[in-house]
Design an enzyme around this catalytic site. Structure first.
Site, mmCIF file in Angstrom:
data_model
loop_
_atom_site.group_PDB
_atom_site.id
_atom_site.type_symbol
_atom_site.label_atom_id
_atom_site.label_comp_id
_atom_site.label_asym_id
_atom_site.label_seq_id
_atom_site.Cartn_x
_atom_site.Cartn_y
_atom_site.Cartn_z
ATOM 1 N N LEU A 1 -6.206 -0.608 11.221
ATOM 2 C CA LEU A 1 -5.560 -0.995 9.843
ATOM 3 C C LEU A 1 -4.059 -0.653 9.968
ATOM 4 O O LEU A 1 -3.573 0.322 10.430
ATOM 5 C CB LEU A 1 -6.130 -0.198 8.766
ATOM 6 C CG LEU A 1 -7.669 -0.152 8.602
ATOM 7 C CD1 LEU A 1 -8.153 1.190 7.677
ATOM 8 C CD2 LEU A 1 -8.334 -1.179 7.991
ATOM 9 N N HIS A 2 -3.269 -1.541 9.534
ATOM 10 C CA HIS A 2 -2.094 -1.319 9.255
ATOM 11 C C HIS A 2 -1.111 -1.856 8.241
ATOM 12 O O HIS A 2 0.090 -1.694 7.976
ATOM 13 C CB HIS A 2 -1.126 -1.556 10.466
ATOM 14 C CG HIS A 2 -1.202 -3.076 11.152
ATOM 15 N ND1 HIS A 2 -1.946 -3.782 11.597
ATOM 16 C CD2 HIS A 2 0.108 -3.723 10.834
ATOM 17 C CE1 HIS A 2 -1.459 -4.841 11.940
ATOM 18 N NE2 HIS A 2 -0.403 -4.994 11.329
ATOM 19 N N ARG A 3 -1.759 -2.789 7.447
ATOM 20 C CA ARG A 3 -1.026 -3.730 6.639
ATOM 21 C C ARG A 3 -0.731 -3.010 5.176
ATOM 22 O O ARG A 3 -1.330 -2.219 4.643
ATOM 23 C CB ARG A 3 -1.911 -5.055 6.134
ATOM 24 C CG ARG A 3 -2.059 -5.776 7.594
ATOM 25 C CD ARG A 3 -1.782 -7.291 7.409
ATOM 26 N NE ARG A 3 -1.657 -7.915 8.775
ATOM 27 C CZ ARG A 3 -0.866 -8.252 9.272
ATOM 28 N NH1 ARG A 3 0.156 -8.444 8.950
ATOM 29 N NH2 ARG A 3 -1.282 -8.830 10.607
#
Ligand code: UD1
Ligand code: UDP
Length: 362
Positions: A205-207
């Site tokens: 996850l990074h957004r």
């Protein structure tokens, strides 16, 4: 035709990975000047990929680091322009949709240097997404637009872009094809939290949709903990920092660890029962390797993966309620689909062919 080297510009984790093949193919035709903007700078987001994929040291490291979009883009723009002023490249190649892509692309076109956009024509139609703005701006001024798929190339034709459109296939596929035999099995990864052979989900996850919303991120992590199998989350620094602020750590069947190298990551995706991600690259790697995927987005630029049955979307805002049932449904469904939507893994050669044709004016 212009003289001078071909400039290849990149700056984030997935761009170093893709540049590996682009640099290799381009070096067979032209002298090169390579530019790493330094948007990603941690060892685990940058140098590890140079080492594993044998990428030559960049000729220029712009050290832009982290900053707000405007500041980061402005630093890339001014520093890339200074490099181009000195190197006088015959053309500038940019990849993807990051602030590094935008800054280098603008520097090139403002200096009347032919600009090539690799991964052109993708759309999420989400104006709030920095990447959507970046890719539309770059596409609108590129001289050569290398689309990864039939649909991306059709989109560009529909938009009547100025530049020449070429469906070259996806260069991320080249990198995977080249390196799959070097994938590292999860049990051989340092710090891997599970026993050999134990089934798991791999999550990335990074957004901003998740990392920027404490409520959505906390609900998402609650859902990951409630899954019927262990979850391994190699955490991008952005989610690592957001989790630390919320006091969320490993526990129960949730295992948070440092980002993985490329060989470790493709091994984990290959061997996982399911992938849960908001990454563009991880979605396609799951699609190519036959691993079921749930994407935590309301839309995806890689819509073929959904249409072909490899990928299911779950909205970041609804993951708290919808992730667990979606994962259970996916685990009960088959994992066979047509995985040819993004070319044959020969994009690097097709991109360099297209650049050579552009130079000859054919
Ligand atoms: C960027 C791209 C995104 C791409 C992703 C690939 C933009 C707008 N976004 O997102 O399209 O999918 O890279 O991973 O260009 N940080 C570190 N160490 C690093 C790099 C970043 O700790 O080496 C932290 C910093 O706190 C930084 C944050 O991560 O503020 C976000 O980094 P940034 O490059 O701005 O965006 P990404 O989320 O990585
Ligand atoms: N990746 C990696 N280690 C990780 C997470 C991702 O090597 O811990 C690789 C992944 O296999 C893919 C690329 O990084 O090749 C995707 O990058 P990211 O998710 O950061 O960006 P995106 O593709 O969404 O732009």
């Amino acid at each position: 035709m212009r003289d001078g080297p071909l400039a290849i510009c990149y700056g984030t984790r997935p761009q170093v990975i893709k540049a590996s093949m682009l640099i290799e193919a381009s070096a067979q035709r032209w002298a090169l000047v390579t530019v790493d903007t330094g948007q990603h700078y941690d060892y685990a987001l940058n140098e590890v990929f140079y080492e594993q994929l044998g990428v030559r040291k960049p000729d220029h490291f712009l050290e832009v680091g982290s900053a707000a979009h405007a500041v980061q883009t402005a630093h890339v723009l001014t520093r890339a322009a200074a490099v181009f002023e000195e190197a006088k490249p015959r053309a500038v190649v940019v990849i993807g949709d990051t602030n590094s892509t935008l800054g280098c692309a603008l520097a090139a076109v403002q200096m009347h240097i032919p600009m090539v956009h690799v991964e052109a024509g993708l759309r999420s139609n989400d104006r709030a997404m920095a990447e959507e703005i970046n890719r539309r701006v770059v596409d609108s001024v590129a001289d050569l637009l290398c689309a990864p798929s039939e649909s991306a190339s059709a989109q560009l034709e529909l938009e009547h872009q100025w530049g020449t459109v070429e469906n070259t296939g996806d260069i991320a596929h080249d990198v995977l094809k080249r390196n799959l035999s070097r994938a590292i099995a999860p049990a051989d990864v340092e710090g891997w939290p599970l026993k050999a052979g134990e089934a798991f989900a791999i999550a990335t996850l990074h957004r901003a949709e998740l990392t920027g919303s404490a409520e959505s991120l906390a609900a998402m992590m609650g859902a990951l903990r409630a899954l019927p199998l262990p979850v391994v989350l190699p955490a991008h620094p952005r989610v690592r920092d957001a989790l630390a602020k919320l006091g969320i750590a490993s526990g129960g069947m949730l295992h948070i660890m440092s980002p993985l190298g490329y060989f470790e990551m493709i091994g984990a995706i290959r061997d996982a029962a399911i992938v849960i991600t908001d990454s563009g690259g991880v979605q396609r790697e799951a699609y190519w390797m036959g691993t079921r995927c749930i994407t935590i987005r309301t839309e995806t630029e890689w819509h073929e993966t959904v249409a072909l049955g490899a990928n299911t979307l779950v909205s970041p805002r609804r993951a708290g309620e919808e992730l667990v049932p979606a994962v259970k449904r996916r685990l009960a469904s088959g994992a066979a689909w047509d995985n040819g939507a993004y070319g044959a893994g020969d994009a690097a050669v097709r991109i360099t062919d297209a650049i050579a044709a552009m130079e000859l004016g054919v």
